[in-house]
Design an enzyme around this catalytic site. Structure first.
Site, PDB file in Angstrom:
ATOM      1  N   LYS A  77      55.681 -66.275 -31.639  1.00  0.00           N
ATOM      2  CA  LYS A  77      54.993 -65.910 -30.393  1.00  0.00           C
ATOM      3  C   LYS A  77      53.524 -66.328 -30.411  1.00  0.00           C
ATOM      4  O   LYS A  77      52.966 -66.648 -29.354  1.00  0.00           O
ATOM      5  CB  LYS A  77      55.136 -64.408 -30.131  1.00  0.00           C
ATOM      6  CG  LYS A  77      56.533 -63.991 -29.688  1.00  0.00           C
ATOM      7  CD  LYS A  77      56.995 -64.787 -28.475  1.00  0.00           C
ATOM      8  CE  LYS A  77      58.072 -64.101 -27.665  1.00  0.00           C
ATOM      9  NZ  LYS A  77      58.616 -65.002 -26.608  1.00  0.00           N
TER      10      LYS A  77
ATOM     11  N   TYR B 107      59.333 -63.372 -35.488  1.00  0.00           N
ATOM     12  CA  TYR B 107      59.078 -63.333 -34.043  1.00  0.00           C
ATOM     13  C   TYR B 107      57.579 -63.462 -33.758  1.00  0.00           C
ATOM     14  O   TYR B 107      57.150 -64.209 -32.874  1.00  0.00           O
ATOM     15  CB  TYR B 107      59.644 -62.006 -33.542  1.00  0.00           C
ATOM     16  CG  TYR B 107      59.512 -61.707 -32.083  1.00  0.00           C
ATOM     17  CD1 TYR B 107      60.276 -62.367 -31.136  1.00  0.00           C
ATOM     18  CD2 TYR B 107      58.642 -60.700 -31.649  1.00  0.00           C
ATOM     19  CE1 TYR B 107      60.175 -62.046 -29.790  1.00  0.00           C
ATOM     20  CE2 TYR B 107      58.540 -60.370 -30.312  1.00  0.00           C
ATOM     21  CZ  TYR B 107      59.310 -61.043 -29.384  1.00  0.00           C
ATOM     22  OH  TYR B 107      59.202 -60.719 -28.063  1.00  0.00           O
TER      23      TYR B 107
HETATM   24  P1  NAI Z   1      66.597 -60.235 -23.002  1.00  0.00           P
HETATM   25  O1  NAI Z   1      67.364 -60.294 -24.262  1.00  0.00           O
HETATM   26  O2  NAI Z   1      67.065 -59.316 -21.922  1.00  0.00           O
HETATM   27  O3  NAI Z   1      66.460 -61.678 -22.344  1.00  0.00           O
HETATM   28  C1  NAI Z   1      66.392 -62.853 -23.083  1.00  0.00           C
HETATM   29  C2  NAI Z   1      67.362 -63.847 -22.460  1.00  0.00           C
HETATM   30  O4  NAI Z   1      67.240 -65.098 -23.153  1.00  0.00           O
HETATM   31  C3  NAI Z   1      68.819 -63.396 -22.604  1.00  0.00           C
HETATM   32  O5  NAI Z   1      69.437 -63.386 -21.326  1.00  0.00           O
HETATM   33  C4  NAI Z   1      69.432 -64.431 -23.546  1.00  0.00           C
HETATM   34  O6  NAI Z   1      70.786 -64.721 -23.269  1.00  0.00           O
HETATM   35  C5  NAI Z   1      68.535 -65.635 -23.313  1.00  0.00           C
HETATM   36  N1  NAI Z   1      68.547 -66.559 -24.445  1.00  0.00           N
HETATM   37  C6  NAI Z   1      68.453 -66.255 -25.766  1.00  0.00           C
HETATM   38  N2  NAI Z   1      68.489 -67.361 -26.506  1.00  0.00           N
HETATM   39  C7  NAI Z   1      68.601 -68.409 -25.640  1.00  0.00           C
HETATM   40  C8  NAI Z   1      68.682 -69.813 -25.791  1.00  0.00           C
HETATM   41  N3  NAI Z   1      68.669 -70.366 -27.022  1.00  0.00           N
HETATM   42  N4  NAI Z   1      68.780 -70.583 -24.685  1.00  0.00           N
HETATM   43  C9  NAI Z   1      68.813 -70.034 -23.453  1.00  0.00           C
HETATM   44  N5  NAI Z   1      68.757 -68.700 -23.246  1.00  0.00           N
HETATM   45  C10 NAI Z   1      68.655 -67.899 -24.321  1.00  0.00           C
HETATM   46  O7  NAI Z   1      65.098 -59.881 -23.398  1.00  0.00           O
HETATM   47  P2  NAI Z   1      63.764 -59.758 -22.529  1.00  0.00           P
HETATM   48  O8  NAI Z   1      63.084 -58.532 -22.974  1.00  0.00           O
HETATM   49  O9  NAI Z   1      64.029 -59.964 -21.093  1.00  0.00           O
HETATM   50  O10 NAI Z   1      62.911 -60.984 -23.115  1.00  0.00           O
HETATM   51  C11 NAI Z   1      62.417 -62.059 -22.335  1.00  0.00           C
HETATM   52  C12 NAI Z   1      61.225 -62.669 -23.056  1.00  0.00           C
HETATM   53  O11 NAI Z   1      60.155 -61.733 -23.104  1.00  0.00           O
HETATM   54  C13 NAI Z   1      61.508 -63.073 -24.497  1.00  0.00           C
HETATM   55  O12 NAI Z   1      60.823 -64.270 -24.805  1.00  0.00           O
HETATM   56  C14 NAI Z   1      60.903 -61.922 -25.280  1.00  0.00           C
HETATM   57  O13 NAI Z   1      60.558 -62.295 -26.591  1.00  0.00           O
HETATM   58  C15 NAI Z   1      59.705 -61.602 -24.433  1.00  0.00           C
HETATM   59  N6  NAI Z   1      59.130 -60.284 -24.661  1.00  0.00           N
HETATM   60  C16 NAI Z   1      59.771 -59.164 -24.221  1.00  0.00           C
HETATM   61  C17 NAI Z   1      59.191 -57.920 -24.413  1.00  0.00           C
HETATM   62  C18 NAI Z   1      59.785 -56.679 -23.869  1.00  0.00           C
HETATM   63  O14 NAI Z   1      59.107 -55.626 -23.939  1.00  0.00           O
HETATM   64  N7  NAI Z   1      60.993 -56.710 -23.327  1.00  0.00           N
HETATM   65  C19 NAI Z   1      57.940 -57.772 -25.162  1.00  0.00           C
HETATM   66  C20 NAI Z   1      57.320 -59.011 -25.533  1.00  0.00           C
HETATM   67  C21 NAI Z   1      57.927 -60.213 -25.284  1.00  0.00           C
END
Ligand code: NAI
Length: 301
Positions: free
Chosen positions: A170, A166
Site C-alpha cells: 500500500k 499489505y
Molecule cells: P473487498 O474484498 O470487499 O473488495 C475487494 C475486491 O477486489 C473483491 O471484490 C475481490 O474479488 C476483488 N479482487 C481481489 N483480487 C483481485 C484481482 N486479482 N483482480 C481483480 N479483482 C480482484 O474489500 P474492500 O474493503 O472493498 O477493499 C477495496 C480496496 O480498499 C482494497 O484495495 C483494500 O485494500 C482497500 N482498503 C480497504 C479498507 C477498508 O476499511 N475496507 C481499508 C484500507 C484499504
C-alpha cells in the site's frame, strides 16, 4: 458550482464486484459514466474466481438505466488487463478514469508470514495497480485527459500489526503515484490516492457491529468521485471513512546543518531534538525539493 457529472466519460473500476469498488462503480454510473466493472470474484485471500460478481454489478447499473460492461480478469494478469482495456476501447472508444481498487489480504505476524504470502499480496495490490495504470497510460496521455485513483491504506501509511505484506504494497502504491503524478501533469493526467476505512468483508471481523454501521462503503465514494473529477488535485492522499475526510501527507522537518568538520554519530544523537523539531516542517511535491532544502541550509551555514 455545478454538480460533478461524467456524461460521455468512461471509467474502469477494478475489484468492483463488491465492497468499496461496487459503490464507486454504481455512483459513477449514476452520474452518467460508462463503467467497466472488473472483478476476479475470488475469496478474500485471493483464491478462486468467477466473473459473476462483476456481472451482478453490471445488472444493477443497467437496472437504473446506466451503461456498464463486466470484466472478470485478474488485475495481475497481463492478457486479462489488456482485454479489460480493449473492451472499454472497443465499446466506447476512450478511457477517462481508472480506479485501481482490487485487493486481497493474507494477514499474519511477520514471524509467521511466508514469503509466498508476502509476494502474493504485494503482487495483487502493487502490480495489480501498476499493470492497469500502464495499460491506460498512453491512452490518457494521447487524450490529454485522465484521472487515476489508487487505493492505499492506513496500514501502509502508518503500519498495522499483522499486515507487513499489505502495508508494503500500500505504501509502494504511494511511491508509484508520487512519480507518475509528475510524469502525467503535462498531459492533464492526475493521480490521487484514497485511503478508505469501510465496513466490507475485509474489515467485518475487525470491528464491532456498532462501529461497522457507521462505516458504510458508500461514505467513502464521494471522495473517489471528487478525485475523479475535472477539478481533482494531483498527488493527494485522501483519507475517508464514515463521512470524515482528511489529507494524509509525509512531512520533513527543516532539520539541522551539523557541518562537515568533526561530523559524528554522537553529534547526530545529541542533535536529535533539533533534527525532529517540527517548526518549519514541510510536505514536498517532489524529491528534488529535499535536495533544495539541503543546499539552502548549507548556504545558511
Ligand atoms: P473487498 O474484498 O470487499 O473488495 C475487494 C475486491 O477486489 C473483491 O471484490 C475481490 O474479488 C476483488 N479482487 C481481489 N483480487 C483481485 C484481482 N486479482 N483482480 C481483480 N479483482 C480482484 O474489500 P474492500 O474493503 O472493498 O477493499 C477495496 C480496496 O480498499 C482494497 O484495495 C483494500 O485494500 C482497500 N482498503 C480497504 C479498507 C477498508 O476499511 N475496507 C481499508 C484500507 C484499504
Amino acid at each position: 458550482m455545478a454538480d460533478i457529472r461524467f456524461d460521455g466519460k468512461v471509467v474502469i473500476v477494478t475489484g468492483a464486484g463488491g465492497g468499496l469498488g461496487r459503490q464507486h462503480a454504481l455512483e459513477f454510473a449514476r452520474r452518467g459514466a460508462k463503467v467497466v466493472v472488473n472483478d476476479l470474484g475470488g475469496s478474500m485471500d485471493g483464491s478462486g474466481g468467477s466473473s459473476e460478481a462483476a456481472q451482478k454489478v453490471v445488472e444493477e447499473i443497467k437496472a437504473f438505466g446506466g451503461e456498464a460492461i463486466a470484466n472478470g480478469s485478474s488485475v495481475t494478469d497481463d492478457a486479462g488487463v489488456a482485454l479489460m482495456v480493449k473492451q472499454a476501447m472497443d465499446t466506447w472508444g476512450r478511457i477517462d478514469i481508472l480506479v485501481a481498487n482490487a485487493g486481497i489480504l493474507r494477514d499474519k505476524s511477520f514471524s509467521k508470514m511466508t514469503i509466498e504470502d508476502f509476494e502474493l499480496v504485494l503482487n495483487v495490490h502493487l502490480m495489480g495497480t501498476v499493470k492497469p495504470v500502464k495499460a491506460v497510460w498512453e491512452i490518457m496521455k494521447a487524450q490529454n485527459y485522465g484521472r487515476i485513483i489508487v487505493t492505499t491504506s492506513s496500514s501502509g501509511l502508518y503500519g498495522n500489526f499483522g499486515q507487513s505484506n499489505y502495508g508494503a504494497a500500500k505504501l509502494g502504491i504511494i511511491g508509484f503515484m508520487n512519480t507518475i503524478k509528475l510524469e502525467g501533469q503535462k498531459n492533464n493526467v492526475h493521480i490521487n490516492a484514497i485511503s478508505p476505512v469501510a465496513a466490507t468483508r475485509m474489515t467485518e471481523n475487525l470491528m464491532p457491529p456498532a462501529m461497522l454501521e457507521k462505516l458504510k462503503p458508500e461514505y467513502v465514494t464521494p471522495g473517489v468521485v471528487y478525485l475523479a473529477s475535472e477539478e481533482a488535485p494531483t498527488g493527494a492522499i485522501l483519507a475517508a471513512g464514515a463521512g470524515v475526510f482528511a489529507l494524509a501527507r509525509i512531512y520533513e522537518t527543516d532539520g539541522v546543518h551539523l557541518g562537515e568538520k568533526g561530523l559524528s554519530a554522537e553529534e547526530v544523537r545529541d542533535s536529535w531534538a533539533k533534527i525532529s523539531d517540527e517548526a518549519g516542517q514541510q510536505a514536498y511535491f517532489q524529491g528534488g525539493e529535499q535536495g533544495g532544502k539541503i543546499f539552502r541550509k548549507l548556504s545558511e551555514g
